[in-house]
Design an enzyme around this catalytic site. Structure first.
Site, mmCIF file in Angstrom:
data_model
loop_
_atom_site.group_PDB
_atom_site.id
_atom_site.type_symbol
_atom_site.label_atom_id
_atom_site.label_comp_id
_atom_site.label_asym_id
_atom_site.label_seq_id
_atom_site.Cartn_x
_atom_site.Cartn_y
_atom_site.Cartn_z
ATOM 1 N N MET A 195 1.272 12.138 16.116
ATOM 2 C CA MET A 195 1.976 13.368 15.728
ATOM 3 C C MET A 195 2.623 14.000 16.959
ATOM 4 O O MET A 195 1.980 14.130 18.002
ATOM 5 C CB MET A 195 0.973 14.362 15.114
ATOM 6 C CG MET A 195 0.274 13.809 13.896
ATOM 7 S SD MET A 195 -0.932 14.993 13.270
ATOM 8 C CE MET A 195 -1.610 14.042 11.912
ATOM 9 N N MET A 248 4.369 10.150 12.826
ATOM 10 C CA MET A 248 4.879 11.399 12.274
ATOM 11 C C MET A 248 5.640 12.082 13.401
ATOM 12 O O MET A 248 5.187 13.076 14.004
ATOM 13 C CB MET A 248 3.722 12.261 11.745
ATOM 14 C CG MET A 248 3.110 11.692 10.470
ATOM 15 S SD MET A 248 1.477 12.262 10.135
ATOM 16 C CE MET A 248 0.542 11.084 11.121
ATOM 17 N N ASP A 253 -2.421 7.912 1.640
ATOM 18 C CA ASP A 253 -2.919 8.517 2.870
ATOM 19 C C ASP A 253 -2.992 10.034 2.716
ATOM 20 O O ASP A 253 -1.966 10.693 2.532
ATOM 21 C CB ASP A 253 -1.927 8.149 3.992
ATOM 22 C CG ASP A 253 -2.328 8.666 5.340
ATOM 23 O OD1 ASP A 253 -1.507 8.569 6.274
ATOM 24 O OD2 ASP A 253 -3.454 9.184 5.472
ATOM 25 N N ASP A 279 -2.839 7.895 13.587
ATOM 26 C CA ASP A 279 -1.869 8.962 13.280
ATOM 27 C C ASP A 279 -1.278 9.550 14.547
ATOM 28 O O ASP A 279 -1.981 10.210 15.308
ATOM 29 C CB ASP A 279 -2.565 10.085 12.491
ATOM 30 C CG ASP A 279 -2.858 9.658 11.077
ATOM 31 O OD1 ASP A 279 -4.013 9.756 10.654
ATOM 32 O OD2 ASP A 279 -1.919 9.197 10.410
ATOM 33 N N MET A 328 2.520 9.441 0.801
ATOM 34 C CA MET A 328 1.637 10.483 1.337
ATOM 35 C C MET A 328 1.045 11.292 0.185
ATOM 36 O O MET A 328 1.788 11.755 -0.711
ATOM 37 C CB MET A 328 2.398 11.404 2.288
ATOM 38 C CG MET A 328 2.801 10.766 3.617
ATOM 39 S SD MET A 328 1.403 10.173 4.586
ATOM 40 C CE MET A 328 0.565 11.714 4.982
ATOM 41 N N SER A 332 -9.113 6.418 9.377
ATOM 42 C CA SER A 332 -8.104 7.076 10.222
ATOM 43 C C SER A 332 -8.745 7.653 11.489
ATOM 44 O O SER A 332 -9.653 8.489 11.401
ATOM 45 C CB SER A 332 -7.434 8.210 9.434
ATOM 46 O OG SER A 332 -6.603 8.964 10.296
ATOM 47 N N HIS A 375 -6.217 3.028 11.013
ATOM 48 C CA HIS A 375 -5.016 3.858 10.826
ATOM 49 C C HIS A 375 -4.916 4.849 11.980
ATOM 50 O O HIS A 375 -5.866 5.603 12.250
ATOM 51 C CB HIS A 375 -5.092 4.608 9.496
ATOM 52 C CG HIS A 375 -3.867 5.372 9.147
ATOM 53 N ND1 HIS A 375 -2.720 4.765 8.651
ATOM 54 C CD2 HIS A 375 -3.603 6.691 9.211
ATOM 55 C CE1 HIS A 375 -1.802 5.696 8.430
ATOM 56 N NE2 HIS A 375 -2.306 6.873 8.756
ATOM 57 N N HIS A 427 0.950 5.138 12.318
ATOM 58 C CA HIS A 427 1.726 6.042 11.466
ATOM 59 C C HIS A 427 2.413 7.072 12.356
ATOM 60 O O HIS A 427 1.776 7.997 12.856
ATOM 61 C CB HIS A 427 0.752 6.719 10.490
ATOM 62 C CG HIS A 427 1.390 7.700 9.571
ATOM 63 N ND1 HIS A 427 0.638 8.524 8.762
ATOM 64 C CD2 HIS A 427 2.686 7.987 9.300
ATOM 65 C CE1 HIS A 427 1.456 9.286 8.051
ATOM 66 N NE2 HIS A 427 2.700 8.982 8.354
#
Ligand code: DX5
Ligand code: ZN
Length: 227
Positions: free
Chosen positions: A41, A72, A179, A39, A141, A12, A37, A70
């Site tokens: 946010m 979020m 994850d 992330d 998650m 990640s 990966h 991913h």
């Protein structure tokens, strides 16, 4: 997306040294991992802000790794085109977005990306069931999203098992990803419950050599397969 249930390891970016994202990307490229990966946010869906499409665009030329993105984010619909242009290969959205999920799944697919659906620890696994035949990846998650370096929540193991059983009984082909707090040890616990795709940030980036960490995680997972 690797269609079978072979093991995929996905370091990640959130855990990488942001002073040198380029060098860290090359490290992941050479690590033997299949995916990267990413992330994203927005500070609303989760109480943190990470990085956006421009960062993904800047590291895209450095590797052909699968960019597992991913989101979020509360309004992912405004981010899909920027991320596909930046080089995302898959987009994962959260089932907690409710009525937005179905149109988002079709929009992601219409943009030519693979589709992932994530479920947070407090959310019942039953909520993902209606979508399973429409997705390529189901992300259970194993921490509450927003930050790296949290402890794995073992109570998530039955959720992984449940999704694995549904995949088998309905003869579906989506990947089961985990994850959050994934180490060599917790990855094996999740694999025993049915996970095949492993996101790991702080554990892998804390290893003296990322490549060795990926290799050892893979070896441990292969031992589980032989048990
Ligand atoms: C948390 C992110 C995870 C996180 C994993 O919100 O979705 O991908 O970066 O980090 P570790 O492996 O450190 O828990
Ligand atoms: Zn993530």
């Amino acid at each position: 997306m690797v269609p079978d249930n072979s093991i995929v390891i996905a370091p990640s970016l959130l855990a990488a040294d942001s002073v040198k994202f380029g060098a860290e990307t090359l490290k992941v490229h050479r690590s033997g991992a299949e995916w990267f990966h990413l992330d994203i946010m927005d500070g609303v869906f989760v109480p943190n802000i990470s990085f956006g499409p421009d960062v993904i665009k800047s590291i895209r030329p450095l590797t052909n790794l699968f960019f597992d993105t991913h989101l979020m984010c509360s309004n992912p619909e405004i981010l899909l085109e920027p991320f596909v242009r930046a080089g995302a290969d898959s987009i994962t959205i959260h089932v907690e977005l409710g009525d937005k999920v179905t149109p988002l799944i079709w929009r992601i697919r219409s943009l030519g990306m693979k589709v992932g659906l994530a479920v947070n620890p407090p959310t019942s696994i039953e909520q993902v069931k209606p979508y399973l035949k429409h997705i390529d990846l189901l992300l259970v998650m194993t921490v509450n999203p927003g930050f790296g370096g949290q402890s794995f929540i073992p109570e998530m193991l039955p959720k992984i098992q449940k999704v694995h059983d549904w995949r088998k009984s309905e003869n579906l082909g989506f990947r089961i990803q985990v994850d959050g707090g994934i180490t060599q040890h917790t990855a094996c616990d999740c694999h025993r419950s049915g996970a095949d795709t492993f996101v790991s940030g702080s554990y892998l980036f804390k290893q003296p050599r990322l490549k060795t960490g990926v290799r050892k995680m893979r070896q441990a997972l292969n031992v589980v397969d032989q048990q």
